[in-house]
Design an enzyme around this catalytic site. Structure first.
Site, PDB file in Angstrom:
ATOM      1  N   MET A 141      40.477  43.609  37.818  1.00  0.00           N
ATOM      2  CA  MET A 141      40.511  42.378  38.621  1.00  0.00           C
ATOM      3  C   MET A 141      40.884  41.186  37.725  1.00  0.00           C
ATOM      4  O   MET A 141      40.527  41.131  36.562  1.00  0.00           O
ATOM      5  CB  MET A 141      39.150  42.124  39.263  1.00  0.00           C
ATOM      6  CG  MET A 141      39.242  41.202  40.449  1.00  0.00           C
ATOM      7  SD  MET A 141      37.666  40.996  41.316  1.00  0.00           S
ATOM      8  CE  MET A 141      36.830  39.810  40.319  1.00  0.00           C
ATOM      9  N   CYS A 142      41.575  40.252  38.319  1.00  0.00           N
ATOM     10  CA  CYS A 142      41.985  39.068  37.589  1.00  0.00           C
ATOM     11  C   CYS A 142      40.882  38.022  37.645  1.00  0.00           C
ATOM     12  O   CYS A 142      39.958  38.120  38.434  1.00  0.00           O
ATOM     13  CB  CYS A 142      43.236  38.495  38.221  1.00  0.00           C
ATOM     14  SG  CYS A 142      44.518  39.719  38.457  1.00  0.00           S
ATOM     15  N   GLN A 143      41.008  37.044  36.811  1.00  0.00           N
ATOM     16  CA  GLN A 143      40.045  35.946  36.815  1.00  0.00           C
ATOM     17  C   GLN A 143      40.789  34.629  36.998  1.00  0.00           C
ATOM     18  O   GLN A 143      41.844  34.408  36.405  1.00  0.00           O
ATOM     19  CB  GLN A 143      39.283  35.923  35.488  1.00  0.00           C
ATOM     20  CG  GLN A 143      38.539  37.211  35.214  1.00  0.00           C
ATOM     21  CD  GLN A 143      37.031  36.998  35.073  1.00  0.00           C
ATOM     22  OE1 GLN A 143      36.534  35.885  34.992  1.00  0.00           O
ATOM     23  NE2 GLN A 143      36.292  38.085  35.057  1.00  0.00           N
TER      24      GLN A 143
END
Lengths: 298, 298
Positions: free
Chosen positions: B1-3
């Site tokens: 997952m990206c932040q």
């Protein structure tokens, strides 16, 4: 006056050498200290990339921290557009620093301009509007708007050169319109008054930089398959054959060589003609003063 | 997952602190090593600027030379959008790094997205087309296309929030759509599953960074008139009151506080719902494995 630098290469080429000399013009060897910028498509392996990298600064290119990073960063690109700015129109703000970047047909486009335009206020009814206050960004927005009307998707380099040749005189009639344009597939250069280019290919020679007391052996930096073109306002070296572009000449470079050419003839508007005559008078006076100074100093 | 990381401030605020902790997530304290990017409007004196600065890299933010320069560069901004990417859709190329930038109505717009969209293939007939291959850039282009249809020029923050609230469910029905958007006047944040924010204002306290063993006294970095909001995927500090955003909540931040709010309720498409159920199952399994591991290690 601003200075332009463009590069188009067959293989990924390092920016370091050209940018080092060119960035000296931002305050050290020239008076262009009102901001600078560089935009390039980072190569993907041996292929020209689509991704845009874009660095601008208000601080002089000879002292800027970002320029410093770029001089040491191993950037490789097939297509580069750079600019050192001497503000003539528009406040010295970051949003007025060239090159300008927009997206059209799923590709980024870079544009940098040298010169100034008189009474150029085109109708901008499309999706490209200037963020800053320069005539240059206005011209770029108008060019993209009109290109977008003429083609549904990215046309061939030849077709795009043809369309540009129809559009450019509608701008260049308003004044000096030297520009560089790239979409990562080609580099377009138009000379209104002053642009010159050099082609470098095997066998590579030693070049003497004009802005620094340095000689560089290009054969150490390039292989036999390298071929590239550098387009600039003023030659970067003293011992290469720089080809001055004709007034109104539009060239498209691909793989380090010119692949399309057109002549964009425009008759200056009365206001633009008056401004050009005034500028010529001032330049002649400056040259005469310099000559007198040299004579008295000798 | 990206932040995701966003900042909106009443006065020009330094990026250094937030970016330092956040960029550690690009490889050191987290597994987000597939590229990162930061876009911000550089303040002009005490006013929010219009000029866009935009840095992306494929190299991990914890080791990238550009990130290194940014951590030491004294950048001041009112509006920042940053992203550390873990590729889920689209190849890891520079043109797929968030944030994405476009111009609309003479203003630059930044957009960064966390999540993924299923079967989202909107008709893009306008002047905004993706350069890369991500569903995120496609969503951004569609948003700008539809905003452009709804308003002739930059609307008020309230009006724009209202229009966004009508458009967002048409995208978020296709999957997870946490995003940050800014045009330099405001920062918009939409939480589909996971976004949290903190407001910092006088009196400023000492904060304990989550990603580094460091305590920072914010009262030494800020004056009594400073007020800012930080929006992130995961809290950056361990001793501040982070407010989790509701599912479907859209907030607009100006001058370091929320000024407009809307709820964007969407019913997931069957494909998106199945993907969400699958993801929840995987996350539960991961949590169970972690718990078992901790128990056996104890």
């Amino acid at each position: 006056m601003c200075q332009l630098l463009g590069m188009n290469s067959r293989l990924p080429a390092s920016l370091t050498l050209s940018f080092t000399g060119f960035s000296q013009r931002g305050g050290c060897t020239d008076h262009h200290a009102d901001g600078w910028g560089i935009a390039f498509f980072e190569s993907e392996g041996n292929l020209p990339g689509k991704a845009a990298r874009y660095f601008v600064d208000k601080e002089s290119a000879s002292t800027s921290a970002i320029a410093q990073m770029l001089r040491s960063y191993p950037i490789k690109s097939h297509n580069v557009v750079a600019h050192v700015r001497k503000a003539t129109v528009g406040a010295v703000t970051l949003e007025n620093c060239h090159p300008f970047v927009r997206e059209l047909w799923g590709r980024y486009w870079f544009f940098a301009h040298n010169g100034d335009l008189k009474e150029f206020n085109p109708p901008l009814h499309g999706s490209f509007r200037p963020v800053g206050s320069t005539d240059s960004e206005q011209a770029f927005c108008w060019l993209l708007q009109e290109l977008n009307k003429s083609h549904a998707t990215v046309p061939s380099v030849q077709e795009l050169t043809h369309t540009l040749a129809e559009l450019v005189p509608q701008i260049s009639q308003h004044g000096t319109f030297n520009f560089l344009l790239s979409n990562g597939q080609a580099l377009w250069a138009h000379a209104s008054t002053k642009l010159t280019y050099v082609q470098r290919q095997h066998p590579f020679c030693k070049v003497q930089l004009k802005d620094e007391d340095v000689t560089v052996d290009l054969s150490e930096l390039n292989g036999p398959d390298d071929r590239l073109v550098i387009v600039v306002t003023e030659p970067l070296t003293t011992n290469e054959t720089w080809v001055p572009m004709e007034n109104g000449e539009l060239l498209a470079f691909v793989d380090g060589e010119p692949v399309a050419r057109a002549l964009c003839k425009a008759t200056l508007t009365p206001v633009a003609a008056a401004a050009a005559a005034q500028r010529e008078k001032e330049e002649a006076a400056k040259a005469a003063a310099l000559a007198a100074c040299c004579t008295s100093a000798a």
